[in-house]
Design an enzyme around this catalytic site. Sequence first.
Site, short mmCIF file in Angstrom:
data_model
loop_
_atom_site.label_atom_id
_atom_site.label_comp_id
_atom_site.label_asym_id
_atom_site.label_seq_id
_atom_site.Cartn_x
_atom_site.Cartn_y
_atom_site.Cartn_z
N ASP A 1 2.17 26.17 -39.67
CA ASP A 1 1.88 24.82 -39.19
C ASP A 1 1.21 24.06 -40.33
O ASP A 1 0.12 24.44 -40.79
CB ASP A 1 0.97 24.89 -37.95
CG ASP A 1 0.71 23.52 -37.33
OD1 ASP A 1 0.78 22.50 -38.06
OD2 ASP A 1 0.41 23.46 -36.12
N PHE B 1 -5.16 26.31 -34.20
CA PHE B 1 -5.25 25.10 -33.38
C PHE B 1 -4.90 25.46 -31.94
O PHE B 1 -3.85 26.07 -31.68
CB PHE B 1 -4.27 24.06 -33.93
CG PHE B 1 -4.44 22.68 -33.38
CD1 PHE B 1 -5.59 21.96 -33.66
CD2 PHE B 1 -3.46 22.10 -32.60
CE1 PHE B 1 -5.76 20.67 -33.16
CE2 PHE B 1 -3.62 20.81 -32.10
CZ PHE B 1 -4.77 20.10 -32.38
N ARG C 1 -16.72 16.41 -38.74
CA ARG C 1 -15.60 16.63 -39.64
C ARG C 1 -15.35 15.37 -40.46
O ARG C 1 -15.27 14.27 -39.90
CB ARG C 1 -14.37 16.98 -38.80
CG ARG C 1 -13.17 17.46 -39.59
CD ARG C 1 -12.09 17.94 -38.66
NE ARG C 1 -11.53 16.85 -37.87
CZ ARG C 1 -10.34 16.90 -37.27
NH1 ARG C 1 -9.59 18.00 -37.36
NH2 ARG C 1 -9.89 15.90 -36.56
N LYS D 1 -0.83 12.24 -39.29
CA LYS D 1 -2.10 12.51 -40.00
C LYS D 1 -2.00 11.97 -41.42
O LYS D 1 -1.94 10.76 -41.61
CB LYS D 1 -2.41 14.00 -39.92
CG LYS D 1 -2.80 14.39 -38.49
CD LYS D 1 -2.92 15.87 -38.26
CE LYS D 1 -3.33 16.11 -36.81
NZ LYS D 1 -2.91 17.42 -36.31
C1 LIG Z 1 -2.47 17.64 -35.09
C2 LIG Z 1 -1.99 19.03 -34.91
C3 LIG Z 1 -0.97 19.32 -34.02
C4 LIG Z 1 -0.38 18.21 -33.18
O1 LIG Z 1 0.50 18.64 -32.25
P1 LIG Z 1 1.34 17.59 -31.40
O2 LIG Z 1 2.11 18.43 -30.48
O3 LIG Z 1 2.21 16.84 -32.36
O4 LIG Z 1 0.36 16.69 -30.70
C5 LIG Z 1 -0.52 20.63 -33.93
N1 LIG Z 1 -1.06 21.61 -34.69
C6 LIG Z 1 -2.07 21.35 -35.56
C7 LIG Z 1 -2.62 22.44 -36.40
C8 LIG Z 1 -2.56 20.07 -35.68
O5 LIG Z 1 -3.55 19.80 -36.52
#
Ligand SMILES: *Cc1c(COP(=O)(O)O)cnc(C)c1O
Length: 411
Positions: free
Chosen positions: A196, A124, A370, A222
């Site tokens: 993560d 991400f 998606r 989520k």
């Molecule tokens: C949604 C998501 C985030 C979100 O990060 P925030 O800092 O809470 O906005 C981080 N990593 C992944 C893989 C995600 O899917």
Amino acid sequence: VNLQDVIELDKRDSLAGKKDEFELPPELIYLDGNSLGALPKTAKTRAREVVEQQWGQGLIRSWNDYQWIDMPVQVGEKIARLIGAAIGQTICCDSVSVNLFKLLACALHSQQGRSLILTDSDNFPADLYIAQNLSKFQAARPCQLRTVARQDIEAELDDSVAVLMLTHVNYKSGLMYDMANITALAHQHGILVIWDLSHSTGAVPLALDDWQVDFAVGCGYKYLNGGPGAPAFIFAAHRHHGNMEQPLQGWMGHKSPFSFSPLYESGSGMLQFLSGTPPVLSMSTLDAALDVFADVQIQNLRQKSLALSSLFLELVVADEVFSELQYQSPENPARRGSQLAFSHPHAFAICQALIARHVIVDYRAPDILRIGFAPLYISFQDVWNSVKHLRQVIVAKSYLQEEYSVMNKVT
Ligand SMILES: *Cc1c(COP(=O)(O)O)cnc(C)c1O
């Protein structure tokens, strides 16, 4: 598969009743719970209580009367059950990005003589951004980020790596790492691993203690349905608690915040990961949302999620109309999370055309459509109907209408 089979699947679904615990517009098919979870009725009630009674009437007394001060721990422990963590290792706070920063610095601190952070290029982007910039703030402990192709991760694990940072379920493809296996491989080289869990928590079974996971972060808005911008969480295994130092020392992580001592002394265990004051409103809605999971077995959730995505895939593969969509998720259901990805040159416009038909899916740049299957509130008939809508959009090429290519700030 015909409609009768699909109706039968809904009849046999032991989680079917859960949909009533959510507020969803009746005409809507919501296939985007992987991006923002739906609103649980308990969360709505709690939001009203917290605003009207706890804040409005109780005012500052509510820090004690409603235990606002203990919420990070209380909410963390509710999440612990969903990630397979024993008590005392999970706390709710801040965003995933901020928590990742804390954990990276913390893990580097305990890896004497090593400075390399390893990750994959499909991670991400926010996770990559945090790691890219970390070295600027680590004067005492320089670090470098090495980003390699996903298939090369295992070959790159050696004694020079300090920290392996990976996202369990990829946000685009839904490809899922074998967490137990990769963690064990990394440990053979003395590497600490940070996972993560943003796209896994509340959707796939996790056993962080059994899998000997060191550290993890995850998302509250989520599959956990905490509401827009709900706080995230941190997991740190007990065995590391004696040797942790996170950089964002704040008063809520102090062992005695209200002694107002000028010197920082960290609180015990997970408390030291707290920085500032908890966001009581959004942590409260997350707290209430987690109660929806109280009588749910994650194995059942997983089974239903895979049955939903498999049905969608089966309907799409069986119909030639969909041949212009390229399937981008793993064929093996055991290797995918709770979403499916298809690429198409007009993915964004297809997504908009579906939304206009009250089927909410999402788009990820540059060309991914998606589709998320949040098993608590998606039915098999929802899947059947969404494929029908997708078929109509593609057959009529309605996605070519001009209004469907207008991009907003958030996509
Ligand atoms: C949604 C998501 C985030 C979100 O990060 P925030 O800092 O809470 O906005 C981080 N990593 C992944 C893989 C995600 O899917």
